[in-house]
Design a protein around this motif. Structure first.
Motif, mmCIF file in Angstrom:
data_model
loop_
_atom_site.group_PDB
_atom_site.id
_atom_site.type_symbol
_atom_site.label_atom_id
_atom_site.label_comp_id
_atom_site.label_asym_id
_atom_site.label_seq_id
_atom_site.Cartn_x
_atom_site.Cartn_y
_atom_site.Cartn_z
ATOM 1 N N ALA A 263 2.774 -24.700 12.918
ATOM 2 C CA ALA A 263 3.503 -23.641 13.624
ATOM 3 C C ALA A 263 3.656 -22.370 12.803
ATOM 4 N N SER A 264 3.216 -22.362 11.551
ATOM 5 C CA SER A 264 3.465 -21.195 10.699
ATOM 6 C C SER A 264 2.193 -20.695 10.024
ATOM 7 N N LEU A 265 1.049 -20.880 10.684
ATOM 8 C CA LEU A 265 -0.205 -20.483 10.054
ATOM 9 C C LEU A 265 -0.308 -18.975 9.875
ATOM 10 N N GLY A 266 0.329 -18.201 10.743
ATOM 11 C CA GLY A 266 0.238 -16.752 10.625
ATOM 12 C C GLY A 266 1.298 -16.124 9.753
ATOM 13 N N ILE A 267 2.255 -16.911 9.252
ATOM 14 C CA ILE A 267 3.355 -16.354 8.469
ATOM 15 C C ILE A 267 2.873 -15.911 7.091
ATOM 16 N N TRP A 268 2.142 -16.783 6.409
ATOM 17 C CA TRP A 268 1.721 -16.468 5.043
ATOM 18 C C TRP A 268 0.834 -15.228 4.988
ATOM 19 N N PRO A 269 -0.193 -15.083 5.850
ATOM 20 C CA PRO A 269 -0.977 -13.835 5.797
ATOM 21 C C PRO A 269 -0.138 -12.584 6.045
ATOM 22 N N ALA A 270 0.842 -12.682 6.944
ATOM 23 C CA ALA A 270 1.690 -11.512 7.205
ATOM 24 C C ALA A 270 2.522 -11.150 5.983
ATOM 25 N N VAL A 271 3.069 -12.149 5.306
ATOM 26 C CA VAL A 271 3.860 -11.899 4.098
ATOM 27 C C VAL A 271 2.996 -11.272 3.009
ATOM 28 N N VAL A 272 1.803 -11.811 2.816
ATOM 29 C CA VAL A 272 0.894 -11.279 1.805
ATOM 30 C C VAL A 272 0.504 -9.839 2.137
ATOM 31 N N ALA A 273 0.274 -9.556 3.419
ATOM 32 C CA ALA A 273 -0.101 -8.197 3.823
ATOM 33 C C ALA A 273 1.006 -7.198 3.509
ATOM 34 N N VAL A 274 2.253 -7.577 3.774
ATOM 35 C CA VAL A 274 3.372 -6.679 3.475
ATOM 36 C C VAL A 274 3.493 -6.453 1.966
ATOM 37 N N ALA A 275 3.372 -7.524 1.177
ATOM 38 C CA ALA A 275 3.471 -7.392 -0.279
ATOM 39 C C ALA A 275 2.357 -6.507 -0.827
ATOM 40 N N ALA A 276 1.130 -6.728 -0.358
ATOM 41 C CA ALA A 276 0.007 -5.935 -0.847
ATOM 42 C C ALA A 276 0.131 -4.472 -0.434
ATOM 43 N N ALA A 277 0.569 -4.234 0.804
ATOM 44 C CA ALA A 277 0.711 -2.854 1.272
ATOM 45 C C ALA A 277 1.765 -2.109 0.455
ATOM 46 N N ALA A 278 2.907 -2.760 0.179
ATOM 47 C CA ALA A 278 3.955 -2.106 -0.603
ATOM 48 C C ALA A 278 3.492 -1.815 -2.023
ATOM 49 N N THR A 279 2.810 -2.774 -2.645
ATOM 50 C CA THR A 279 2.392 -2.598 -4.040
ATOM 51 C C THR A 279 1.272 -1.579 -4.171
ATOM 52 N N LEU A 280 0.195 -1.791 -3.422
ATOM 53 C CA LEU A 280 -0.954 -0.896 -3.529
ATOM 54 C C LEU A 280 -0.623 0.512 -3.028
ATOM 55 N N GLY A 281 0.090 0.578 -1.903
ATOM 56 C CA GLY A 281 0.409 1.884 -1.348
ATOM 57 C C GLY A 281 1.239 2.728 -2.281
ATOM 58 N N THR A 282 2.312 2.144 -2.836
ATOM 59 C CA THR A 282 3.173 2.913 -3.740
ATOM 60 C C THR A 282 2.441 3.311 -5.010
ATOM 61 N N SER A 283 1.687 2.381 -5.607
ATOM 62 C CA SER A 283 0.989 2.666 -6.856
ATOM 63 C C SER A 283 -0.047 3.770 -6.676
ATOM 64 N N LEU A 284 -0.863 3.655 -5.636
ATOM 65 C CA LEU A 284 -1.939 4.627 -5.453
ATOM 66 C C LEU A 284 -1.412 5.999 -5.056
ATOM 67 N N LEU A 285 -0.425 6.029 -4.163
ATOM 68 C CA LEU A 285 0.119 7.328 -3.759
ATOM 69 C C LEU A 285 0.780 8.035 -4.935
ATOM 70 N N THR A 286 1.519 7.277 -5.749
ATOM 71 C CA THR A 286 2.168 7.891 -6.912
ATOM 72 C C THR A 286 1.141 8.332 -7.943
ATOM 73 N N ALA A 287 0.144 7.473 -8.209
ATOM 74 C CA ALA A 287 -0.894 7.824 -9.176
ATOM 75 C C ALA A 287 -1.689 9.049 -8.718
ATOM 76 N N ARG A 288 -1.953 9.129 -7.425
ATOM 77 C CA ARG A 288 -2.694 10.283 -6.913
ATOM 78 C C ARG A 288 -1.909 11.582 -7.129
ATOM 79 N N ARG A 289 -0.586 11.513 -6.944
ATOM 80 C CA ARG A 289 0.221 12.713 -7.170
ATOM 81 C C ARG A 289 0.250 13.073 -8.650
ATOM 82 N N VAL A 290 0.332 12.064 -9.514
ATOM 83 C CA VAL A 290 0.378 12.337 -10.952
ATOM 84 C C VAL A 290 -0.951 12.895 -11.444
ATOM 85 N N VAL A 291 -2.049 12.361 -10.929
ATOM 86 C CA VAL A 291 -3.369 12.796 -11.380
ATOM 87 C C VAL A 291 -3.642 14.253 -11.006
#
Length: 436
Positions: free
Chosen positions: A397-425
């Protein structure tokens, strides 16, 4: 004298404390919302079922909220203190003692936390009234119960926030001034204790019957304790994972080297990822298994079961909000602080694209490590609960939960890092090196 300096520091440089203010505001609001449920449950004439539902929710979620308030404020203050190491060293060389520096930083944190707590009163009252309406619509609380925002909500919200800010600031200064081995030993002992307690709680799941209404508590708390243990042991675990990570190319080699060198600084980010992945995955998965089992049996869920479901969903929502704040604050501060490093890389011949590729590789490494550790600890709680409750090994009943959690974690980490790095660069390389 140092307390006066702390107040002046906050007044003249408010932007530096914006992250701490946001964490204090959200933390105080959460604690006040669920503290107001205790005030409502204590109103005269309320029926026992409604009072029990409100008190249970307030005690469980209030405990989670207090822990998350401390973690969120601690993560922001740790980054703040680390970035002010030169300023603190200058004050120390000017004659300030470690005790005076501690009083200054703690005074700054308490001042910001008090402001955040006072700002949170209005939103907390509105949110608490809306939450009571949700309970009334779900049948856990009768519609005749009136909302109350009293001393429990006010004192618990502001008191918890002030204590968390003072404690987190004290630990941040202590961590910055004490030798690393002493801090590392304490973290190792606490991490091992959390892992042992988590393993015991998870194994105790097999002592429950499948129909026990509080069966979910043992594996959920056990998985959370295991994730806390992994979060405390994040730096050495990250180092071991890096030794087995095959990354080719200049950007990959530099990313592994940077992550290994900055393992202690990335510990807060990795801890947030582990906690987020574990808590969100295990709570939502256990609730999905429970809902599927109840629907299959055709039984009608009791008031306690519906209350527990609301608590689980509320806890996940709070965890998602706090961890996202912690991740964004920590990643933004840690990445924007690397302007001189990025400038040196570009002066050595690196292009802006190569710098961003290195930052992306670093973020992927940290995200993969956090998701892996969080998923393993979540799985340690999911498997025993599924075996006892549904007779299987893994829940369907929870096969779609783990991919959704991973997607949110990856989006928050990658998005913040790249956007901030792009502004600094975008800052010219010579100016970035000279300014730092």
């Amino acid at each position: 004298m140092m307390l006066i300096l702390a107040v002046k520091s906050v007044r003249h440089r408010p932007g530096r404390f914006l992250a701490t203010l946001l964490a204090a505001f959200l933390g105080a609001a959460v604690v006040m919302v669920f503290g107001s449920l205790d005030d409502t449950a204590a109103r005269p004439g309320i029926d026992p079922v409604s009072a029990d539902s409100l008190s249970t929710t307030a005690s469980i979620v209030g405990g989670y909220g207090s822990l998350l308030v401390f973690c969120a404020i601690a993560s922001t203050l740790t980054v703040n203190v680390r970035q002010r190491s030169a300023e603190l060293e200058l004050l120390r060389r000017s004659g300030a003692t470690p005790a005076q520096l501690t009083r200054m930083v703690v005074g700054e944190a308490v001042t910001v936390a008090l402001a955040g707590g006072l700002l949170a009163i209005g939103p907390a009252m509105a949110a608490g009234r809306a939450l009571l309406g949700v309970f009334q619509d779900g049948g856990q609380v009768t519609h005749g119960v009136a909302y109350s925002f009293g001393p429990v909500a006010l004192l618990s919200g502001i008191g918890t926030t002030l204590l968390a800010a003072a404690g987190a600031a004290f630990l941040a200064v202590r961590r910055a001034t004490r030798p690393a081995p002493a801090t590392g030993r304490a973290r190792t002992v606490l991490g091992a204790a959390a892992l042992a307690a988590g393993a015991g709680s998870v194994l105790s799941t097999y002592a429950f019957a499948a129909t026990d209404e509080w069966l979910m508590a043992a594996p959920a708390y056990g998985a959370i304790l295991l994730s806390v243990g992994c979060a405390l042991l994040a730096p050495p675990l990250l180092g071991r994972l890096l030794r087995r990570l095959p990354l080719d190319g200049a950007s990959g080699w530099l990313a592994v080297r940077n992550v290994r060198r900055r393992a202690d600084q990335l510990a807060g980010i990795l801890s947030s990822l582990v906690l987020f992945t574990a808590v969100a995955t295990v709570t939502l998965s256990l609730q999905a298994v429970e809902t599927r089992a109840v629907e299959a049996s055709g039984a009608v869920r009791s008031v306690d079961a519906r209350t527990l479901q609301n608590v689980n969903l509320t806890v996940v929502g709070i965890v998602v909000a706090f961890v996202c704040v912690m991740l964004v604050n920590s990643l933004y501060a840690a990445t924007s602080y690397r302007g001189r490093e990025f400038g040196q890389q570009r002066l050595a011949g690196g292009t802006p694209g190569q710098v961003l590729t290195t930052v992306a590789a670093e973020s992927l490494i940290v995200t993969a490590a956090g998701v892996l550790l969080g998923s393993l600890t979540a799985l340690a709680g999911i498997i025993p609960f599924t075996m006892v409750r549904a007779g299987g090994l893994l829940p369907d009943a929870s096969l779609g939960i783990w991919p959704a959690v991973v997607a949110v974690a990856a989006a928050a980490t990658l998005g913040t890092s790249l956007l901030t790095a792009r502004r600094v660069v975008r800052t010219p390389m010579v100016r970035a090196v000279a300014a730092a």
